[in-house]
Every structure is written in structure tokens, then in C-alpha cells.
Write a protein that holds these residues in place. Sequence first.
Motif, short mmCIF file in Angstrom:
data_model
loop_
_atom_site.label_atom_id
_atom_site.label_comp_id
_atom_site.label_asym_id
_atom_site.label_seq_id
_atom_site.Cartn_x
_atom_site.Cartn_y
_atom_site.Cartn_z
N ALA A 197 3.54 -11.11 0.04
CA ALA A 197 2.39 -12.00 -0.14
C ALA A 197 1.09 -11.29 0.23
O ALA A 197 0.03 -11.63 -0.30
CB ALA A 197 2.57 -13.26 0.70
N ALA A 198 1.15 -10.32 1.12
CA ALA A 198 -0.06 -9.58 1.50
C ALA A 198 -0.61 -8.82 0.30
O ALA A 198 -1.83 -8.68 0.15
CB ALA A 198 0.25 -8.63 2.64
N TYR A 199 0.26 -8.33 -0.56
CA TYR A 199 -0.19 -7.62 -1.76
C TYR A 199 -0.86 -8.57 -2.74
O TYR A 199 -1.86 -8.23 -3.36
CB TYR A 199 0.97 -6.88 -2.42
CG TYR A 199 1.49 -5.76 -1.58
CD1 TYR A 199 0.83 -4.54 -1.53
CD2 TYR A 199 2.65 -5.90 -0.83
CE1 TYR A 199 1.30 -3.49 -0.76
CE2 TYR A 199 3.13 -4.86 -0.05
CZ TYR A 199 2.44 -3.66 -0.02
OH TYR A 199 2.91 -2.63 0.76
N ALA A 200 -0.32 -9.77 -2.87
CA ALA A 200 -0.92 -10.77 -3.76
C ALA A 200 -2.31 -11.16 -3.26
O ALA A 200 -3.25 -11.30 -4.05
CB ALA A 200 -0.02 -11.99 -3.85
N THR A 201 -2.47 -11.29 -1.95
CA THR A 201 -3.77 -11.60 -1.36
C THR A 201 -4.75 -10.47 -1.63
O THR A 201 -5.91 -10.70 -1.97
CB THR A 201 -3.63 -11.83 0.16
OG1 THR A 201 -2.70 -12.90 0.37
CG2 THR A 201 -4.95 -12.19 0.78
N ALA A 202 -4.29 -9.23 -1.48
CA ALA A 202 -5.15 -8.07 -1.73
C ALA A 202 -5.58 -8.02 -3.19
O ALA A 202 -6.74 -7.72 -3.49
CB ALA A 202 -4.45 -6.79 -1.33
N VAL A 203 -4.67 -8.34 -4.10
CA VAL A 203 -5.00 -8.34 -5.52
C VAL A 203 -6.08 -9.38 -5.81
O VAL A 203 -7.05 -9.11 -6.52
CB VAL A 203 -3.75 -8.60 -6.39
CG1 VAL A 203 -4.12 -8.90 -7.82
CG2 VAL A 203 -2.81 -7.42 -6.31
N ASP A 204 -5.94 -10.57 -5.25
CA ASP A 204 -6.93 -11.62 -5.46
C ASP A 204 -8.30 -11.18 -4.94
O ASP A 204 -9.33 -11.42 -5.59
CB ASP A 204 -6.51 -12.92 -4.77
CG ASP A 204 -5.29 -13.55 -5.41
OD1 ASP A 204 -5.03 -13.25 -6.60
OD2 ASP A 204 -4.60 -14.32 -4.72
N ARG A 205 -8.33 -10.52 -3.78
CA ARG A 205 -9.59 -10.05 -3.22
C ARG A 205 -10.21 -8.97 -4.10
O ARG A 205 -11.42 -8.98 -4.36
CB ARG A 205 -9.37 -9.49 -1.80
CG ARG A 205 -10.65 -8.99 -1.15
CD ARG A 205 -10.41 -8.46 0.25
NE ARG A 205 -9.28 -7.56 0.37
CZ ARG A 205 -9.30 -6.27 0.03
NH1 ARG A 205 -10.38 -5.73 -0.45
NH2 ARG A 205 -8.22 -5.52 0.18
#
Length: 57
Positions: free
Chosen positions: A32-40
Motif C-alpha cells: 500500500a505504501a507504493y500505491a500511496t507514493a504513486v498517487d503523490r
Amino acid sequence: MEIHDTVLVAAASCMVNRYVDGLATFAPDDPAAYATAVDRIIAHGYTTPSPVAEPQG
């Protein structure tokens, strides 16, 4: 010639690994940390987002 190329690739890999370690980078365990980074990154690009100024009142 192949041995020379192999040694060169190994040396370059070692150099890159040391460089990454020196930057104190990390890889999150949680996907989920990667998905958050992608959104940012999508929202702000690769720059650090500017803080939002609060209205003075």
C-alpha cells in the motif's frame, strides 16, 4: 573478453548498491505504501509538494 565484461558489470552493481545504501533509501514492506507514493507522484510529480498556506484571519 567475457571475463572482463563480467567483472565490469559486477563492479558497477557493487558501486550502485553502495550509492543506494549511502542515500539511506529503503523499500517498504507494505504494498500500500507504493500505491500511496504513486498517487503523490501523479498529483505533484517528482518534486516535494509545497505546503498549503493557511489563510490569515
